[in-house]
Design a protein around this motif. Sequence first.
Motif, PDB file in Angstrom:
ATOM      1  N   LEU A  66       0.812  -1.219   0.000  1.00 18.21           N
ATOM      2  CA  LEU A  66       0.000   0.000   0.000  1.00 18.21           C
ATOM      3  C   LEU A  66       0.844   1.266   0.000  1.00 18.21           C
ATOM      4  O   LEU A  66       0.475   2.269  -0.598  1.00 18.21           O
ATOM      5  CB  LEU A  66      -0.928   0.002   1.222  1.00 18.21           C
ATOM      6  N   SER A  67       2.003   1.229   0.686  1.00 19.47           N
ATOM      7  CA  SER A  67       2.798   2.456   0.801  1.00 19.47           C
ATOM      8  C   SER A  67       4.228   2.128   1.209  1.00 19.47           C
ATOM      9  O   SER A  67       4.549   0.970   1.501  1.00 19.47           O
ATOM     10  CB  SER A  67       2.202   3.353   1.892  1.00 19.47           C
ATOM     11  N   GLY A  68       5.056   3.168   1.275  1.00 20.52           N
ATOM     12  CA  GLY A  68       6.434   3.006   1.711  1.00 20.52           C
ATOM     13  C   GLY A  68       6.513   2.407   3.116  1.00 20.52           C
ATOM     14  O   GLY A  68       7.427   1.651   3.432  1.00 20.52           O
ATOM     15  N   GLU A  69       5.519   2.731   3.950  1.00 23.29           N
ATOM     16  CA  GLU A  69       5.470   2.183   5.321  1.00 23.29           C
ATOM     17  C   GLU A  69       5.538   0.660   5.318  1.00 23.29           C
ATOM     18  O   GLU A  69       6.208   0.041   6.155  1.00 23.29           O
ATOM     19  CB  GLU A  69       4.142   2.584   5.994  1.00 23.29           C
ATOM     20  N   SER A  70       4.824   0.070   4.366  1.00 24.51           N
ATOM     21  CA  SER A  70       4.718  -1.400   4.347  1.00 24.51           C
ATOM     22  C   SER A  70       6.018  -2.075   3.939  1.00 24.51           C
ATOM     23  O   SER A  70       6.156  -3.292   4.068  1.00 24.51           O
ATOM     24  CB  SER A  70       3.621  -1.848   3.382  1.00 24.51           C
ATOM     25  N   VAL A  71       7.005  -1.283   3.449  1.00 27.59           N
ATOM     26  CA  VAL A  71       8.270  -1.907   3.018  1.00 27.59           C
ATOM     27  C   VAL A  71       9.096  -2.342   4.226  1.00 27.59           C
ATOM     28  O   VAL A  71       9.901  -3.261   4.137  1.00 27.59           O
ATOM     29  CB  VAL A  71       9.091  -0.941   2.127  1.00 27.59           C
ATOM     30  N   LEU A  81      17.832   7.383  -0.840  1.00 28.43           N
ATOM     31  CA  LEU A  81      17.441   7.424  -2.252  1.00 28.43           C
ATOM     32  C   LEU A  81      16.135   6.642  -2.486  1.00 28.43           C
ATOM     33  O   LEU A  81      15.269   7.079  -3.254  1.00 28.43           O
ATOM     34  CB  LEU A  81      18.582   6.833  -3.098  1.00 28.43           C
ATOM     35  N   HIS A  82      16.015   5.504  -1.807  1.00 27.61           N
ATOM     36  CA  HIS A  82      14.737   4.774  -1.870  1.00 27.61           C
ATOM     37  C   HIS A  82      13.612   5.692  -1.432  1.00 27.61           C
ATOM     38  O   HIS A  82      12.601   5.812  -2.101  1.00 27.61           O
ATOM     39  CB  HIS A  82      14.734   3.583  -0.892  1.00 27.61           C
ATOM     40  N   ARG A  83      13.830   6.337  -0.272  1.00 23.75           N
ATOM     41  CA  ARG A  83      12.759   7.179   0.299  1.00 23.75           C
ATOM     42  C   ARG A  83      12.388   8.311  -0.633  1.00 23.75           C
ATOM     43  O   ARG A  83      11.217   8.608  -0.835  1.00 23.75           O
ATOM     44  CB  ARG A  83      13.214   7.765   1.634  1.00 23.75           C
ATOM     45  N   ARG A  84      13.421   8.910  -1.209  1.00 25.00           N
ATOM     46  CA  ARG A  84      13.148  10.033  -2.094  1.00 25.00           C
ATOM     47  C   ARG A  84      12.296   9.578  -3.286  1.00 25.00           C
ATOM     48  O   ARG A  84      11.334  10.232  -3.681  1.00 25.00           O
ATOM     49  CB  ARG A  84      14.465  10.639  -2.599  1.00 25.00           C
ATOM     50  N   LEU A  85      12.662   8.424  -3.828  1.00 26.65           N
ATOM     51  CA  LEU A  85      11.946   7.941  -5.017  1.00 26.65           C
ATOM     52  C   LEU A  85      10.520   7.496  -4.687  1.00 26.65           C
ATOM     53  O   LEU A  85       9.577   7.855  -5.385  1.00 26.65           O
ATOM     54  CB  LEU A  85      12.728   6.786  -5.669  1.00 26.65           C
ATOM     55  N   TYR A  86      10.357   6.735  -3.608  1.00 28.65           N
ATOM     56  CA  TYR A  86       8.981   6.282  -3.377  1.00 28.65           C
ATOM     57  C   TYR A  86       8.081   7.389  -2.840  1.00 28.65           C
ATOM     58  O   TYR A  86       6.883   7.374  -3.067  1.00 28.65           O
ATOM     59  CB  TYR A  86       8.894   4.951  -2.617  1.00 28.65           C
ATOM     60  N   SER A  87       8.692   8.381  -2.146  1.00 26.08           N
ATOM     61  CA  SER A  87       7.850   9.499  -1.695  1.00 26.08           C
ATOM     62  C   SER A  87       7.284  10.239  -2.898  1.00 26.08           C
ATOM     63  O   SER A  87       6.173  10.751  -2.874  1.00 26.08           O
ATOM     64  CB  SER A  87       8.648  10.498  -0.863  1.00 26.08           C
TER      65      SER A  87
END
Length: 349
Positions: A66-71, A81-87
């Motif tokens: 559902l979201s970055g939280e679920s990762v 970099l992951h955070r920047r891209l998925y945000s």
Amino acid sequence: MAVLVDPKDIYQWNFAVDILKKGEPVVLPTETVYGLAAPALREDSLAKIFHIKDRPTFDPLIVHVLSGESVKDLSLEITPLHRRLYSKFWPGPLTLLFKKTDKVPDLCTSGSEWVAVRSPSHVVFRRALEQVGVPLAAPSANRFGRISPTSALAAVQELGPRGVEVVVDGGDCFWGLESTVVKIVGDNSLEVLRPGALSIEAIMECVGDDCKISVREEGHGMQMESPGLTESHYAPENKKLFFVENFDEVFASLVGRDLQKTVLVAVYSDLVSQKYLKLNWGRVEILSESGNDLEAAAKVFRILRELDHSEMQDIFVLKCADKGLGRAINDRFKRASQKFGIKSPASPP
Ligand code: TXA
Ligand code: MG
């Protein structure tokens, strides 16, 4: 034969959700292409996906959340970099590779320590994620190596005969091409493993000039990293497809031939000069007359599927510029021309 489910009909919808909750695969719409979904953390469910698709187990599956939280549950490390891209791009057509935790079965990643994750934006898929309550693995809902379905009917044709029980009808897919698959390597560089609906230009703009971006070219390296990206994929079953980078080179060999069973496909009309059009093609297909790349991308798999069942025998596709969605469009047509070990002949018939 598979049952078509209307997601607006609560009884039909609950029927589909119950099947998913039991761990059985169901075809669901996403904004890119239709996916064959099942609980990602259950090995028995994953095995059913591989079986229905007739997919070799060396080709890993994308996990949908559902979201970055679920990762957090799935990944050992989420870099800035992951955070920047998925945000910026989630929910949407971006798949990111993360170092996996033990929760993710090896079958899902084909033994790799990396798991591919994306958050789809399609409301129907998101509703399924909410109600089933677990991440869902979902490869495109086609038999292995075949054309990805962008409508419920195409998914029924692909996987109905393979024993899938339920296809949820969410209408035509918005993008019509699969997600862009990206691996982050080091602090400030990333690699595009599969060009897709999210353009590389958009990724570049998000990560900034300092970040090094490379695009994995076809070949052994990519096959090992992302085994599904084998050179030949998306091939029409019944037709020969020629992907032509420079039409002038083959033009002379076509003049005077009977092309009545041959179709010319161009992404944009300005790629086709009058001298090409003057040939006696059986059909000419321009994916977007107005030069709209969204419109063109959405038609790629639809036209391939349609032509595969048409009276045409050969398909000529003209390459478009490798920019924006054009990169993914060219990628799909090029792979479609490389049918299971049989390369397109250097010169057309
Ligand atoms: O848009 C999409 O991505 C669609 C929808 C349904 O979400 N899914 C999709 O899945 O295209 P699939 O399985 O047809 O293609 C996934 C690609 C394959 O080429 C696979 O090899 C690669 O992603 N892949 C999956 N997991 C990977 C991993 N852990 N490492 C490297 N490549 C991976
Ligand atoms: Mg696929």
